[in-house]
Motif scaffolding. Structure first.
Motif, mmCIF file in Angstrom:
data_model
loop_
_atom_site.group_PDB
_atom_site.id
_atom_site.type_symbol
_atom_site.label_atom_id
_atom_site.label_comp_id
_atom_site.label_asym_id
_atom_site.label_seq_id
_atom_site.Cartn_x
_atom_site.Cartn_y
_atom_site.Cartn_z
ATOM 1 N N GLU A 60 0.833 -1.209 0.000
ATOM 2 C CA GLU A 60 0.000 0.000 0.000
ATOM 3 C C GLU A 60 0.859 1.248 0.000
ATOM 4 O O GLU A 60 0.551 2.221 -0.699
ATOM 5 N N ASP A 61 1.946 1.232 0.776
ATOM 6 C CA ASP A 61 2.851 2.393 0.804
ATOM 7 C C ASP A 61 3.493 2.612 -0.553
ATOM 8 O O ASP A 61 3.632 3.757 -1.005
ATOM 9 N N GLN A 92 2.182 1.704 -3.458
ATOM 10 C CA GLN A 92 1.137 2.226 -4.343
ATOM 11 C C GLN A 92 0.861 3.702 -4.055
ATOM 12 O O GLN A 92 0.704 4.501 -4.977
ATOM 13 N N GLN A 93 0.828 4.037 -2.784
ATOM 14 C CA GLN A 93 0.602 5.437 -2.411
ATOM 15 C C GLN A 93 1.764 6.310 -2.887
ATOM 16 O O GLN A 93 1.547 7.418 -3.389
ATOM 17 N N ARG A 127 1.345 6.763 -6.579
ATOM 18 C CA ARG A 127 0.311 7.775 -6.865
ATOM 19 C C ARG A 127 0.834 9.176 -6.583
ATOM 20 O O ARG A 127 0.589 10.106 -7.345
ATOM 21 N N ALA A 128 1.562 9.312 -5.477
ATOM 22 C CA ALA A 128 2.127 10.629 -5.133
ATOM 23 C C ALA A 128 3.141 11.069 -6.186
ATOM 24 O O ALA A 128 3.186 12.238 -6.567
#
Length: 187
Positions: free
Chosen positions: A65-66, A68-69, A72-73
């Motif tokens: 998740e980190d 992926q985040q 995205r960032a």
């Protein structure tokens, strides 16, 4: 059981020095070691390893998740960077256009000012020429009048009779015309 093994080990330790290798207790120690090992393995497989797997799975999920985040960032940052670059390019183009327009406007103002200055100078020149012409005409009139008076006085003295002013003016005019013709002919 453990206490009896301990007691036996203490008694044998005093007699031979290494109780774990004594043949009377060696087989039972091996049996309990193997049983303890399998019990430990069962407990580890039943409780500890699943808990560790759950922790590792949750950490792996959190890391995913980190990532992926972060992706995205990064994509958002790339989009913002492209947007800022576009804005900077538009600002540069606007600045260049504004500068070009200012140069054109300054050139037009300069041309207008030069035209106005030229017109003003032409007006002043025309005014000065008119003034010069008026002054020249007045000077010629004054010279003519003075010449008429001088001619009248000279003629009166020479002829000893009086000459009328119109007659003197016509004589001066004829004399001036004669002088102008001679002067034009000399040039």
């Amino acid at each position: 059981m453990i206490s009896s093994a301990y007691a036996a080990a203490e008694g044998h330790a005093q007699s031979s020095g290494l109780p774990q290798f004594e043949s009377s207790v060696f087989a039972s120690q091996m049996f309990w070691t193997i049983v303890s090992f399998f019990v430990l393995m069962y407990l580890l497989n039943r409780y500890v390893i699943p808990a560790i797997n759950d922790i590792l799975d949750s950490r792996s999920k959190k890391i995913g998740e980190d990532i992926q985040q972060a992706e995205r960032a990064r994509q958002e940052a790339d989009r913002l960077l492209a947007n800022y670059r576009d804005q900077i390019e538009r600002a540069r183009q606007l600045t260049a256009t504004t500068i070009d327009e200012a140069r054109i406007e300054a050139a037009a103002i300069r041309e207008q000012a030069l035209a106005e200055l030229g017109e003003e100078l032409n007006k002043r020149k025309a005014s000065a020429l008119e003034e010069i012409e008026r002054t020249r005409v007045q000077a010629m009139e004054a010279v003519r009048e003075a010449a008429v008076e001088i001619a009248m006085l000279a003629t009166e003295k020479l002829i000893a009779k009086s000459v009328t002013k119109p007659k003197a003016e016509s004589m001066v005019k004829e004399a001036l015309e004669h002088l102008e013709k001679n002067r034009i002919g000399m040039h």
